[in-house]
Design an enzyme around this catalytic site. Structure first.
Site, PDB file in Angstrom:
ATOM      1  N   CYS A  42      -4.114  -1.263  -2.177  1.00  0.00           N
ATOM      2  CA  CYS A  42      -4.277   0.186  -2.296  1.00  0.00           C
ATOM      3  C   CYS A  42      -5.073   0.422  -3.573  1.00  0.00           C
ATOM      4  CB  CYS A  42      -2.897   0.840  -2.403  1.00  0.00           C
ATOM      5  SG  CYS A  42      -2.937   2.602  -2.760  1.00  0.00           S
ATOM      6  N   ASP A  75       0.867  -1.183   0.000  1.00  0.00           N
ATOM      7  CA  ASP A  75       0.000   0.000   0.000  1.00  0.00           C
ATOM      8  C   ASP A  75       0.902   1.231   0.000  1.00  0.00           C
ATOM      9  OD1 ASP A  75      -2.449   1.564   0.421  1.00  0.00           O
ATOM     10  OD2 ASP A  75      -1.752   1.859   2.459  1.00  0.00           O
ATOM     11  N   SER A  76       0.312   2.377  -0.210  1.00  0.00           N
ATOM     12  CA  SER A  76       1.073   3.627  -0.120  1.00  0.00           C
ATOM     13  C   SER A  76       1.616   3.849   1.289  1.00  0.00           C
ATOM     14  CB  SER A  76       0.171   4.800  -0.488  1.00  0.00           C
ATOM     15  OG  SER A  76      -0.940   4.818   0.394  1.00  0.00           O
ATOM     16  N   CYS A 113     -11.185   2.808  -0.943  1.00  0.00           N
ATOM     17  CA  CYS A 113      -9.887   3.204  -0.385  1.00  0.00           C
ATOM     18  C   CYS A 113      -9.689   2.327   0.844  1.00  0.00           C
ATOM     19  CB  CYS A 113      -9.917   4.677   0.001  1.00  0.00           C
ATOM     20  SG  CYS A 113      -8.440   5.190   0.910  1.00  0.00           S
ATOM     21  N   GLU A 123      -5.976   9.076   9.373  1.00  0.00           N
ATOM     22  CA  GLU A 123      -4.608   8.881   9.881  1.00  0.00           C
ATOM     23  C   GLU A 123      -4.341   9.705  11.131  1.00  0.00           C
ATOM     24  OE1 GLU A 123      -1.633   9.120   6.858  1.00  0.00           O
ATOM     25  OE2 GLU A 123      -2.283   7.200   6.041  1.00  0.00           O
ATOM     26  N   HIS A 131      -8.267   2.814   3.494  1.00  0.00           N
ATOM     27  CA  HIS A 131      -8.391   3.490   4.794  1.00  0.00           C
ATOM     28  C   HIS A 131      -9.842   3.479   5.298  1.00  0.00           C
ATOM     29  CE1 HIS A 131      -4.437   5.172   3.948  1.00  0.00           C
ATOM     30  NE2 HIS A 131      -4.445   5.843   5.072  1.00  0.00           N
TER      31      HIS A 131
END
Ligand code: DGL
Length: 270
Positions: free
Chosen positions: A78, A15-16, A190, A158, A192
């Site tokens: 991702c 993932d990023s 996404c 985050e 996240h």
């Protein structure tokens, strides 16, 4: 032709940054005998704001790193990387490993449910790629599809803002967008976003079916390993977690995504 043949080889997940840990966590729960080698490109996050060319370049390098670690499968955890780089990764490496991306399992799940109008929320990179609408409409031409870039959500999550006034205000602002009116399903495109799934369900008062990548991707990993006879059902897991830039804050944020403490190893591949 796939060059790897051993069940005991690891599954690479990248993932990023640390968002893909939600997917890694789901795979580990679903397949407890598999070993995971995770790579989070924290030196370059967020991918969501990068050009497709930059994301492709980063992804190629990360996959080379995971192939050096002998990964029998690589999961692109991702959406931004899967949208920009999946094709090029297949072109370069499909004879060396098995790829799973987070986009296709979600598209399959949504299409099976035969919805009428589907919304997609994602980073700018995923939204601008048009990959989700393209694949959804290819599979179900009658579907109405609306995509919305929601770039504030990644930094918000985050920084640990969910289930509070700040996250409610931002989520409400995005999800009240008229293009999402009357949707009967919403794709959280996404890795996240599973962390704010409950907030989103509350916003829609459970009238909208919410899809995220975790379970569907973990199931796809099992399916592809089984069909290649590479499922490890007896191994002892010894996962490794690499990141390309290290800060104390990544270490702390990791807990939000993975639920338990993990040892992040700094691995400067750039
Ligand atoms: N987790 C990434 C995704 O699924 C987004 C984070 C980023 O922008 O780097 O697209």
């Amino acid at each position: 032709m796939i060059q790897v043949h051993k069940k005991t080889q690891a599954i690479g997940v990248f993932d990023s940054g640390i968002g893909g840990l939600t997917v890694a966590n789901a795979i580990i729960k679903h397949l407890p005998n598999e070993e995971i080698i995770y790579f989070g490109d924290t030196a370059h996050l967020p991918y969501g704001d990068k050009s497709a060319d930059a994301i492709r370049y980063y992804s190629l390098k990360i996959v080379k790193f995971l192939l050096e670690k002998q990964c029998k499968m690589i999961v692109i955890a991702c959406n931004s990387a899967a949208s920009a780089a999946y094709k090029v990764l297949l072109d370069f490496f499909q004879d060396q490993t098995i790829f799973v991306n987070v986009v296709d399992p979600l598209v399959e799940a949504v299409v099976q449910a035969n919805h009428k109008k589907v919304g997609i929320i994602a980073t700018k990179a995923t939204t601008h790629s048009g990959v989700y609408p393209y694949k959804l409409l290819e599979a179900q031409a009658s579907l109405e599809v609306q995509s919305l870039a929601t770039p504030l959500l990644v930094p918000m999550i985050e920084e640990g803002y969910f289930n509070d006034n700040i996250s409610h205000a931002i989520i409400e602002k995005y999800l009240s967008n008229p293009i999402l009116a009357n949707i009967d399903a919403l794709i959280l495109a996404c890795t996240h976003y599973p962390l704010i799934r409950k907030n989103i369900e509350t916003f829609f008062k459970k009238n909208v079916k919410i899809y995220d990548s975790n379970e569907v991707t973990a199931r796809k990993v099992r399916e592809k390993l089984t069909e290649s006879n590479l499922l490890n059902d007896q191994g002892k897991s010894n996962h490794q977690f690499f990141i390309s830039d290290y800060t104390k804050s990544f270490e702390e944020t990791t807990r939000i995504f993975y639920k338990e403490k993990i040892n992040l190893e700094y691995c400067p591949i750039w």
